[in-house]
Motif scaffolding. Structure first.
Motif, PDB file in Angstrom:
ATOM      1  N   TYR A  15       0.872  -1.179   0.000  1.00  0.00           N
ATOM      2  CA  TYR A  15       0.000   0.000   0.000  1.00  0.00           C
ATOM      3  C   TYR A  15       0.907   1.227   0.000  1.00  0.00           C
ATOM      4  N   ASP A  16       1.092   1.842  -1.187  1.00  0.00           N
ATOM      5  CA  ASP A  16       1.956   3.023  -1.288  1.00  0.00           C
ATOM      6  C   ASP A  16       1.619   3.716  -2.606  1.00  0.00           C
ATOM      7  N   ILE A  17       2.390   4.703  -2.995  1.00  0.00           N
ATOM      8  CA  ILE A  17       2.098   5.357  -4.276  1.00  0.00           C
ATOM      9  C   ILE A  17       2.369   4.359  -5.409  1.00  0.00           C
ATOM     10  N   PRO A  18       1.657   4.523  -6.547  1.00  0.00           N
ATOM     11  CA  PRO A  18       1.760   3.526  -7.622  1.00  0.00           C
ATOM     12  C   PRO A  18       3.196   3.195  -8.037  1.00  0.00           C
ATOM     13  N   ASN A  19       4.043   4.215  -8.175  1.00  0.00           N
ATOM     14  CA  ASN A  19       5.403   3.958  -8.652  1.00  0.00           C
ATOM     15  C   ASN A  19       6.183   3.066  -7.694  1.00  0.00           C
ATOM     16  N   THR A  20       6.017   3.301  -6.410  1.00  0.00           N
ATOM     17  CA  THR A  20       6.729   2.509  -5.398  1.00  0.00           C
ATOM     18  C   THR A  20       6.221   1.071  -5.386  1.00  0.00           C
ATOM     19  N   VAL A  21       4.898   0.925  -5.476  1.00  0.00           N
ATOM     20  CA  VAL A  21       4.322  -0.427  -5.462  1.00  0.00           C
ATOM     21  C   VAL A  21       4.759  -1.193  -6.718  1.00  0.00           C
TER      22      VAL A  21
END
Ligand code: C5P
Length: 235
Positions: A62-68
């Motif tokens: 559960y994080d910002i799209p780029n990190t996930v």
């Protein structure tokens, strides 16, 4: 995805895991969660795989799209069967998670299945309304997240057995419904609020069940596993 009962390895060390798994003489489907993964790291995945077992890596990203996306790219290289994210991260995050998995899966290997957590089973309706400011029923929120997960390309959701039927109606039979909170009749519910037996889970449309303490803390885990498997009957 295979539908053997998934045994939750809620243990904190490699030694405990190896000793536990040595009691079984067949390939299993096991769940590695945060507790074990954060203690032992990716090496625990290799050990379990080398013992011949399939793995659900339950890290609930559960994080910002780029990190996930980047995180999933890394997880795809571990050769696990199933991974997950929180649906609350939104459609863009779920789509990015899938992109990361597709990009990270080595050639010749199968992409891990990807499912989403809807509302945690520890969340009550009151808490959801007061703390998340979501002014619907808990059931409606779970269905909303399941439909969002489906339209974002997820392979299924983690949900309670009691929600499986409604999710099947909304998202179809082929959409995975992986259900924890499983107990044998007369068994201790521990801290789970809404529990169900393996046969009831099957009736309600669960496609996979996750069983922890009913097996791991049983006097004889392999006998308990055999009972769960027989009641579940879906293999
Ligand atoms: O011991 P027990 O069968 O209750 O373990 C259930 C497992 O499923 C635990 O690893 C728990 O973290 C996990 N789980 C759950 N409810 C969810 C998601 C995961 O119980 N909604």
């Amino acid at each position: 995805m295979n539908n053997k009962p998934i045994i939750a390895l809620d243990m904190s060390s490699k030694i405990e895991v190896i000793e536990f798994l040595e009691q079984f003489h067949e390939p299993l489907f096991v769940k590695v969660g945060m507790e074990l993964f954060y203690q032992e790291g990716p090496s625990i995945i290799k050990i379990i795989k080398d013992m011949g077992h399939d793995i659900f890596l339950d890290l609930k990203l559960y994080d910002i799209p780029n990190t996930v996306k980047s995180a999933m790219k890394g997880l795809a290289k571990l050769g696990v069967t199933l991974v997950n994210v929180h649906a609350a991260g939104g459609s863009k995050m779920m789509e990015a998670a899938m992109e990361g998995l597709v990009e990270g899966t080595p050639e010749g290997q199968e992409r891990p299945f990807l499912i989403a957590v809807t509302q945690l089973t520890s969340t009550t309706e009151e808490q959801m309304q007061q703390e998340q400011n979501i002014m619907t029923s808990l059931d409606a929120s779970v269905i909303n997240y399941a439909m969002l997960a489906k339209s974002s390309g997820m392979d299924g959701v983690v949900c309670s057995v009691l929600e499986a039927k409604e999710i099947e109606k909304a998202c179809g039979k082929d959409f995975y419904k992986v259900t924890p909170g499983i107990r044998l009749a007369g068994g201790d519910a521990h801290d789970q609020k809404r529990v169900a037996t393996p046969d009831y889970a099957r009736e309600q449309g669960s496609t996979q069940i996750v069983v922890g303490r009913a097996i791991t803390q049983a006097e004889n885990p392999s006998t308990s596993y055999a009972t769960v498997k027989q009641l579940w009957g879906g293999i």
